[in-house]
Scaffold this active site. Structure first.
Site, mmCIF file in Angstrom:
data_model
loop_
_atom_site.group_PDB
_atom_site.id
_atom_site.type_symbol
_atom_site.label_atom_id
_atom_site.label_comp_id
_atom_site.label_asym_id
_atom_site.label_seq_id
_atom_site.Cartn_x
_atom_site.Cartn_y
_atom_site.Cartn_z
ATOM 1 N N SER A 447 0.811 -1.216 0.000
ATOM 2 C CA SER A 447 0.000 0.000 0.000
ATOM 3 C C SER A 447 0.847 1.270 0.000
ATOM 4 O O SER A 447 0.527 2.250 -0.684
ATOM 5 C CB SER A 447 -0.935 0.005 1.209
ATOM 6 N N HIS A 502 0.312 4.976 4.444
ATOM 7 C CA HIS A 502 -0.251 5.549 3.226
ATOM 8 C C HIS A 502 0.137 7.014 3.061
ATOM 9 O O HIS A 502 0.538 7.451 1.977
ATOM 10 C CB HIS A 502 -1.775 5.415 3.249
#
Length: 521
Positions: A447, A502
């Site tokens: 991610s 993220h």
């Protein structure tokens, strides 16, 4: 993160965006989509409140049946029409009309049946159907009218009808009629008005969500103005789904406008016996009328507009990752996806992808272990995934944004960026955990790398906007920023997702991507 929670997000976001798009385009002619989207949103919200574990699944079922399937099927219908396969298109359109009988989709099968009948030689019956449906009040009725004009190549009459019956506001919202308006200006030889109309409606064309439709509008303008190479680029790219007849017709148009009269006429003669009744009249008109070279009538202002269209075509191809058939394949992206799939296979082989002990042994990020010397976990954790859904989501993001960044940066700089964002995001998670700002104790997944690619693509768009100030770069950048904001909201409302990983990935990706873009120039 479970599939129920993910479905709730997908369904609600899809319903909201569908409703907003429908209202913006035309509330009156998109009431069906607005009603369906609102209904599914309410069902999902109520079910999620009453039965939290089933909200996403129930809403997802309604969403798939009444939004996803009709949209995909309708897209396939348009593709079949582009390929002149009207019989199959009519049958599929009939299926779509059962799932979504509003917004003109109920009448569409009959319109396609008319084209199918014309293709089989039953011209009178086809014209009877078109005449039965023609009206200015509905999209289907307007399409019937312009199709009748097109069959007989009565472009002057079509142009007058559009100017008298469709306001500027209507053309801005009805992309299909806008395309016919542009084409009628080109067919009547008023090229300067064609280019000025393009400039006036340019923002409306940019807002058309379908790349094929946008490029079809561009092809009309470029072909009538004799831009042969740009027309070839479009035909070899997103417009390659169109039938050979349509492709040759527009190449011939471009050749005639460029002064290549002999070649243009030969191309038209080669498709003269096409079984598409929409092109019989236009082909005969091209062959019978004298050729007017675009270069002899275009003003300096028109030439400037034409040059900008060609430049923006290249820019959009660059930002979409869809230039033409000669564009190199994103091999580095495919290689990275392959590494992730190989790591997932190892997880299954050694105990399962949701087994914490297995993930730990294969190299999951554990901040305390990194401090003890297991620095390699900063790298290996980015290739491990917790379950198939986690893998699927990250590989989809990698495929979408990896191709874009690789296409813009090249393989070497792309790999540097990917590794930097992966290691950087894992280091950020480790630091925040050790300092007590985050409770993250166990991390796996690509991610951070994927969000790094998102940040890098934003940097590429920003860099190009600073240099060229193009509308396409600005529009794409706004879209990326909206995506980042939605992802941040999703991360904050989903405890299992690393917000730090993220966010740091986006920041590192933007900074490194911008530097690599500058260095590369």
């Amino acid at each position: 993160m479970d599939i129920n929670n993910l479905l709730i997000w997908i369904v609600c976001l899809s319903c909201v965006t569908t409703t907003i798009s429908a209202v913006r385009n035309s509330f009156h002619h998109n009431r069906g989509w607005i009603f369906v989207s609102t209904f599914i949103f309410v069902v999902t919200a109520v079910t999620s409140y009453l039965i939290p574990n089933l909200g996403g699944l129930v809403g997802g079922c309604f969403w798939v049946i009444f939004i996803l399937i009709p949209n995909f099927a309708n897209r396939k219908v348009n593709q079949l029409v582009a390929q002149q396969r009207y019989h199959q298109a009519s049958k599929l359109a009939q299926f779509v009309s059962w799932l979504h009988p509003a917004d003109g989709l109920r009448e569409k099968p009959e319109m396609l049946r008319a084209l199918d009948l014309g293709q089989q030689g039953a011209i009178a019956e086809a014209l009877a159907i078109l005449n039965r449906y023609k009206t200015t009040d509905t999209p289907t009725g307007r399409l019937a009218i312009v199709t009748l004009y097109q069959i007989d190549a009565r472009w002057e009459e079509m142009l007058v009808w559009i100017q008298e019956n469709l306001s500027e506001a209507r053309l801005q919202k009805d992309s299909e009629m806008l395309l016919y308006y542009l084409r009628s200006l080109g067919e009547t030889g008023d090229l300067n008005s064609l280019l000025h109309a393009w400039e006036y409606y340019e923002r409306s064309i940019e807002q058309i969500p379908n790349l094929i439709t946008r490029n079809l509008a561009r092809m009309f303008v470029l072909a009538f103005c004799g831009q042969i190479e740009q027309v070839k680029t479009l035909i070899n790219g997103s417009l390659r789904i169109y039938s050979p007849t349509i492709q040759v017709f527009w190449l011939a148009t471009a050749n005639l406008a460029a002064g290549n009269e002999l070649l243009g006429r030969e191309q038209l003669l080669s498709i003269r016996n096409s079984n598409d009744i929409r092109y019989h009249g236009p082909i005969e008109r091209r062959l019978s009328q004298p050729v007017v070279e675009a270069e002899t009538i275009l003003t300096d202002k028109s030439k400037q507009i034409l040059s900008r269209i060609a430049a923006e075509l290249l820019q959009e191809a660059k930002y979409s990752g869809k230039a033409d058939l000669t564009q190199p394949k994103p091999n580095a992206t495919y290689f990275i996806i392959g590494l992730n799939l190989f790591a997932f296979a190892l997880e299954i082989q050694f105990g399962g992808s949701t087994n914490f002990l297995t993930l730990y042994r294969l190299g999951a990020l554990v901040p305390t272990e990194v401090l003890k010397g297991d620095w390699w976990r900063l790298f290996t954790a980015a290739f491990l995934h917790f379950g198939f859904l986690h893998l699927l989501m990250n590989m989809f993001g990698l495929y979408v944004f990896g191709r874009l960044v690789e296409f813009n940066l090249g393989i070497a700089r792309y790999l540097i960026l990917y590794l930097t964002t992966g290691l950087g995001s894992m280091l950020a998670v480790t630091f925040m955990s050790v300092m007590g700002y985050s409770k993250t104790e166990f991390v796996v997944g690509a991610s951070g790398c994927v969000m790094g690619l998102v940040g890098a693509f934003a940097a590429i768009l920003f860099y190009d906007w600073l240099r060229h100030k193009t509308r396409i770069a600005s529009k794409s950048l706004r879209g990326i920023l909206s995506l980042i904001m939605l992802q941040a909201i999703f991360d904050l409302t989903t405890p299992q997702i690393s917000f730090v990983g993220h966010t740091s990935g986006v920041i590192i990706g933007f900074v490194v991507g911008f530097l690599l873009k500058v260095i590369g120039k």
